[in-house]
Motif scaffolding. Structure first.
Motif, PDB file in Angstrom:
ATOM      1  N   SER A   1       0.719  -1.173   0.038  1.00 18.07           N
ATOM      2  CA  SER A   1       0.047   0.002  -0.025  1.00 18.07           C
ATOM      3  C   SER A   1       0.801   1.360  -0.155  1.00 18.07           C
ATOM      4  N   LEU A   2       2.021   1.217  -0.073  1.00 17.65           N
ATOM      5  CA  LEU A   2       2.934   2.137   0.104  1.00 17.65           C
ATOM      6  C   LEU A   2       4.110   2.096  -1.098  1.00 17.65           C
ATOM      7  N   SER A   3       4.187   3.380  -1.826  1.00 18.25           N
ATOM      8  CA  SER A   3       5.171   3.154  -2.900  1.00 18.25           C
ATOM      9  C   SER A   3       6.587   3.318  -2.328  1.00 18.25           C
ATOM     10  N   ALA A   4       7.343   3.098  -3.378  1.00 20.37           N
ATOM     11  CA  ALA A   4       8.865   3.205  -2.863  1.00 20.37           C
ATOM     12  C   ALA A   4       9.264   4.619  -1.988  1.00 20.37           C
ATOM     13  N   LEU A   5       8.756   5.811  -2.757  1.00 17.34           N
ATOM     14  CA  LEU A   5       8.924   7.036  -2.345  1.00 17.34           C
ATOM     15  C   LEU A   5       8.185   7.404  -0.930  1.00 17.34           C
ATOM     16  N   GLN A   6       6.913   6.516  -0.657  1.00 14.83           N
ATOM     17  CA  GLN A   6       6.565   6.992   0.570  1.00 14.83           C
ATOM     18  C   GLN A   6       7.071   5.974   1.434  1.00 14.83           C
ATOM     19  N   GLY A   7       7.586   4.921   1.031  1.00 14.96           N
ATOM     20  CA  GLY A   7       8.419   3.910   2.106  1.00 14.96           C
ATOM     21  C   GLY A   7       9.710   4.736   2.611  1.00 14.96           C
TER      22      GLY A   7
ATOM     23  N   ALA B   1       5.210  -9.259   7.576  1.00 15.31           N
ATOM     24  CA  ALA B   1       5.233  -8.326   8.554  1.00 15.31           C
ATOM     25  C   ALA B   1       6.446  -8.592   9.656  1.00 15.31           C
ATOM     26  N   GLY B   2       7.163  -9.402   9.379  1.00 12.88           N
ATOM     27  CA  GLY B   2       8.252  -9.510  10.357  1.00 12.88           C
ATOM     28  C   GLY B   2       9.112  -8.411  10.431  1.00 12.88           C
ATOM     29  N   GLY B   3       9.303  -7.799   9.422  1.00 10.21           N
ATOM     30  CA  GLY B   3      10.576  -6.654   9.565  1.00 10.21           C
ATOM     31  C   GLY B   3      11.875  -7.078   9.615  1.00 10.21           C
ATOM     32  N   VAL B   4      12.621  -6.293  10.449  1.00  8.08           N
ATOM     33  CA  VAL B   4      13.940  -6.795  10.623  1.00  8.08           C
ATOM     34  C   VAL B   4      14.200  -8.466  11.179  1.00  8.08           C
ATOM     35  N   ALA B   5      13.338  -8.672  12.074  1.00  9.33           N
ATOM     36  CA  ALA B   5      13.462 -10.037  12.655  1.00  9.33           C
ATOM     37  C   ALA B   5      12.888 -11.051  11.534  1.00  9.33           C
ATOM     38  N   GLY B   6      12.175 -10.672  10.851  1.00 10.11           N
ATOM     39  CA  GLY B   6      11.581 -11.752   9.740  1.00 10.11           C
ATOM     40  C   GLY B   6      12.715 -12.039   8.712  1.00 10.11           C
ATOM     41  N   PHE B   7      13.614 -10.796   8.290  1.00 11.36           N
ATOM     42  CA  PHE B   7      14.757 -10.952   7.541  1.00 11.36           C
ATOM     43  C   PHE B   7      15.606 -11.786   8.099  1.00 11.36           C
ATOM     44  N   ALA B   8      16.001 -11.575   9.312  1.00  9.59           N
ATOM     45  CA  ALA B   8      16.845 -12.478  10.221  1.00  9.59           C
ATOM     46  C   ALA B   8      16.607 -13.718  10.045  1.00  9.59           C
TER      47      ALA B   8
ATOM     48  N   ALA C   1      14.006  -1.824   1.360  1.00 15.33           N
ATOM     49  CA  ALA C   1      12.982  -1.849   0.371  1.00 15.33           C
ATOM     50  C   ALA C   1      13.252  -3.147  -0.212  1.00 15.33           C
ATOM     51  N   ARG C   2      14.330  -3.395  -0.999  1.00 14.61           N
ATOM     52  CA  ARG C   2      14.567  -4.837  -1.521  1.00 14.61           C
ATOM     53  C   ARG C   2      14.117  -5.914  -0.849  1.00 14.61           C
ATOM     54  N   LEU C   3      14.554  -5.874   0.712  1.00 13.78           N
ATOM     55  CA  LEU C   3      14.233  -7.040   1.551  1.00 13.78           C
ATOM     56  C   LEU C   3      12.728  -7.050   1.474  1.00 13.78           C
ATOM     57  N   GLY C   4      12.015  -6.043   1.838  1.00  9.51           N
ATOM     58  CA  GLY C   4      10.644  -5.946   1.834  1.00  9.51           C
ATOM     59  C   GLY C   4       9.882  -6.497   0.660  1.00  9.51           C
ATOM     60  N   ALA C   5      10.440  -6.470  -0.384  1.00 11.53           N
ATOM     61  CA  ALA C   5       9.880  -6.730  -1.711  1.00 11.53           C
ATOM     62  C   ALA C   5      10.288  -8.082  -1.872  1.00 11.53           C
ATOM     63  N   ARG C   6      11.414  -8.719  -1.286  1.00 11.17           N
ATOM     64  CA  ARG C   6      11.473 -10.156  -1.650  1.00 11.17           C
ATOM     65  C   ARG C   6      10.776 -10.964  -0.609  1.00 11.17           C
TER      66      ARG C   6
END
Length: 133
Positions: free
Chosen positions: A18-24, A80-87, A71-76
């Motif tokens: 729901s956010l564009s890259a610029l909004q993010g 909703a895990g954020g940093v912990a989800g990426f880890a 932004a790339r991690l969120g797209a991949r």
């Protein structure tokens, strides 16, 4: 819930962007600047004078690669895990939980820091206003 479990839930429960890259980037910059905007400009100017604006621009430029990385991690990994989800996606379940604990632990003293900085800033502004009036 792991990244794999989240992706297995199907399209009905998937996150919708729901956010564009610029909004993010705007949201991320506002989190980085945050409450530091109340006290850091005055400290910077008192330490280095007018050159403080150059430090702010350099800091903004250094922050952009980090914003693009997230932004790339969120797209991949659109969960909703954020940093912990990426880890968790990179290093497993335990690393994800450890990251959550570290982030929560790092945020706890933040409230006290905000109170201390605004507590020292507010009386000075009130005093200056009463002297000027």
């Amino acid at each position: 819930m792991s990244i794999n479990q989240a992706s297995a839930l199907g399209a009905a429960n998937s996150l919708r962007p729901s956010l564009s890259a610029l909004q993010g980037i705007g949201v991320a910059l506002s989190m980085v600047v945050g409450s530091g905007l109340l006290i850091l400009p005055g400290l910077g100017v008192s330490l280095v004078g007018a050159a403080a604006i150059h430090a702010w621009w350099i800091n903004a430029l250094l922050t952009l690669p980090l914003l693009l990385l997230f932004a790339r991690l969120g797209a991949r990994y659109p969960t909703a895990g954020g940093v912990a989800g990426f880890a968790e996606a990179a290093f497993g379940y335990r690393a994800g939980r450890a990251t959550e604990a570290l982030l929560i632990g790092a945020c706890l003293p933040g409230g006290a820091a905000i109170a201390l900085s605004s507590g020292s800033w507010t009386p000075a502004k009130t005093l200056a206003r009463s002297v000027l009036l």
